[in-house]
Write a protein that holds these residues in place. Structure first.
Motif, short mmCIF file in Angstrom:
data_model
loop_
_atom_site.label_atom_id
_atom_site.label_comp_id
_atom_site.label_asym_id
_atom_site.label_seq_id
_atom_site.Cartn_x
_atom_site.Cartn_y
_atom_site.Cartn_z
N TYR A 14 1.01 -1.24 -0.08
CA TYR A 14 -0.02 -0.13 0.06
C TYR A 14 0.81 1.18 0.10
N GLN A 17 4.31 1.34 2.20
CA GLN A 17 4.19 -0.07 3.15
C GLN A 17 4.05 -1.05 2.28
N LEU A 19 3.27 -4.79 2.92
CA LEU A 19 2.56 -5.82 3.83
C LEU A 19 2.97 -7.08 3.94
N LYS A 43 -4.08 -10.25 7.30
CA LYS A 43 -4.68 -11.50 7.10
C LYS A 43 -6.03 -11.18 6.11
N THR A 45 -6.34 -8.56 4.12
CA THR A 45 -5.72 -8.25 2.85
C THR A 45 -5.57 -9.54 2.15
N ARG A 48 -8.79 -11.01 0.93
CA ARG A 48 -9.24 -10.14 -0.06
C ARG A 48 -8.98 -10.39 -1.40
N GLU A 160 -12.95 -14.52 10.13
CA GLU A 160 -13.57 -14.07 11.41
C GLU A 160 -15.13 -14.29 11.28
#
Ligand SMILES: Nc1ncnc2c1ncn2[C@@H]1O[C@H](COP(=O)(O)OP(=O)(O)OP(=O)(O)O)[C@@H](O)[C@H]1O
Ligand SMILES: [Mg+2]
Length: 378
Positions: A14, A17, A19, A43, A45, A48, A160
């Motif tokens: 991003y 950054q 990840l 997680k 990300t 997705r 989750e």
């Protein structure tokens, strides 16, 4: 048989950054793989990315052997169940279940049949005409699962999915998801914060931290042979005790000194290149009031700061002779009381040693083939 889900050399940035960089993960066909890791480690990300809602910066994703890296989310053969369910509030349960099928122009009679089958499988037959707002949390969760199942996907992504449920319902839905997986043997990639879910649901657990998988293994491998200090302390509650120590080799023993502790381990079985500076790890359940089965154990003199009597177990917060905190988990109504001093025992089989780089260098002493502890002198 298909090939499950493969994440190959995937990098996600991003802006500045990074990840994660060049990570690999293979969820085998029919496997239930759980991802755990601290908040913000990426997680969701990663989920997705597999779902196709987020593009990769580089790398490849395959589902069932097919490269889907640039495929539309609806064309990946994936069913998704996320934390907030994202049900359509204005549609009935039936309408929510049918939505994806209608969008894919599945014939009406097939849709009707699948709604009946899915409703039956998930115990929703009497709820089909209701709207999400008229359902309990557990029922809504089942509709979200049903909506993923009804497409008969090659794989499931669950981020989750149980975290919005109260404790009792979470236990029930956990059992239902395990049963669902046993029955269907679908490929599942599952994210959770919940230790119990990670330990009980996954065929394997992958621990994501600081942009890489710290360890991928069965729940018992992760728990009993944690690859790093991070993995050792991330799973297990209360967390593993850690003491900084120095290792001094003698002829056939190694002495570990830490504060006023002097613990001797047989050299046999220890790595030849054991670093001088180590961290000793042992879990709260490895601190015993006494060991009576003959397993060699290290003495640990400590004073009880306070006890938490939880009914089914007692958590003792201890201070060793140099004041360092140590946590012990004992059977209920056993062990010393608040303020008392005692010498506890930590079996050699339960020790872990970590090097200065945080990597594990040794787990537990081996027992001889006849089940007897190897010779050891105090
Ligand atoms: N669209 C975005 N743009 C910029 N940064 C983002 C974006 N989405 C997520 N991030 C950042 O990426 C990191 C990982 O987010 P992600 O949601 O994947 O974490 P997570 O592991 O699922 O955390 P949690 O356990 O809290 O759900 C966070 O630092 C977050 O701020
Ligand atoms: Mg998340």
């Amino acid at each position: 048989m298909t090939d499950g889900i493969r994440v190959e050399q995937v990098t996600k940035r991003y802006g500045q950054q990074v990840l994660f960089a060049d990570i690999d993960l293979h969820v085998q066909d029919g496997e239930f793989l759980v991802i755990v890791g601290p908040s913000g480690c990426g997680k969701s990300t990663l989920m997705r990315i597999v779902a196709g809602i987020e593009p990769v910066s580089s790398g490849r994703v395959t589902v069932g052997g097919r490269d889907v890296t640039h495929a539309h989310p609806g064309d990946r053969g994936i069913g998704m169940v996320f934390q907030d369910y994202a049900l359509y509030p204005h549609l009935s349960v039936e309408g929510n279940l049918a939505f994806g099928l209608r969008a894919h122009r599945v014939p009406k009679d097939v849709i009707r049949q699948r709604i009946a089958d899915t409703g039956e499988a998930l115990g929703l037959t009497d709820q089909l005409k209701k709207r999400p707002g008229q359902l309990s949390g557990g029922q809504r969760q089942r509709v979200a699962l049903g909506r993923a199942m009804i497409r008969e996907p090659a794989a499931y992504l669950m981020d989750e999915p149980l975290s919005n449920l109260d404790a009792a319902l979470r236990v029930q839905m956990r059992a239902e998801l395990i049963e669902f997986h046993r029955r269907t043997r679908g490929t599942v990639l599952y994210v959770t914060h919940d230790q119990v879910e990670a330990m009980t649901m996954g065929d394997r657990v992958a621990v994501l931290n600081e942009g890489e998988f710290a360890q991928i293994g069965t729940p018992s491998e992760i728990y009993e042979r944690p690859a790093t200090v991070f993995v050792a302390t991330f799973l297990g509650s209360p967390r593993m005790n850690l003491l900084d120590a120095t290792a001094h080799p003698y002829e056939d023993e190694v002495e570990l000194t830490s504060g006023e502790l002097k613990w001797r381990l047989p050299r046999k079985g220890l790595p030849a290149d054991l670093p001088e500076s180590v961290r000793i790890g042992f879990r709260p359940e490895s601190v015993h009031a006494r060991v009576d089965d003959g397993t060699p154990a290290c003495p640990l003199a400590a004073t009880v700061s306070y006890r938490e009597n939880l009914g089914n177990e007692s958590i003792l917060h201890l201070r060793d002779s140099t004041g360092r905190p140590i946590v012990a988990r004992l059977p209920p109504r056993t062990g010393p009381r608040d303020g008392e001093h005692a010498t506890f025992q930590v079996p050699l089989t339960d020790l872990h040693l970590f090097g200065p780089d945080g990597r594990a260098c040794w787990h537990g002493i081996e027992l001889a083939a006849d089940g007897q502890p190897l010779p050891w002198s105090a």
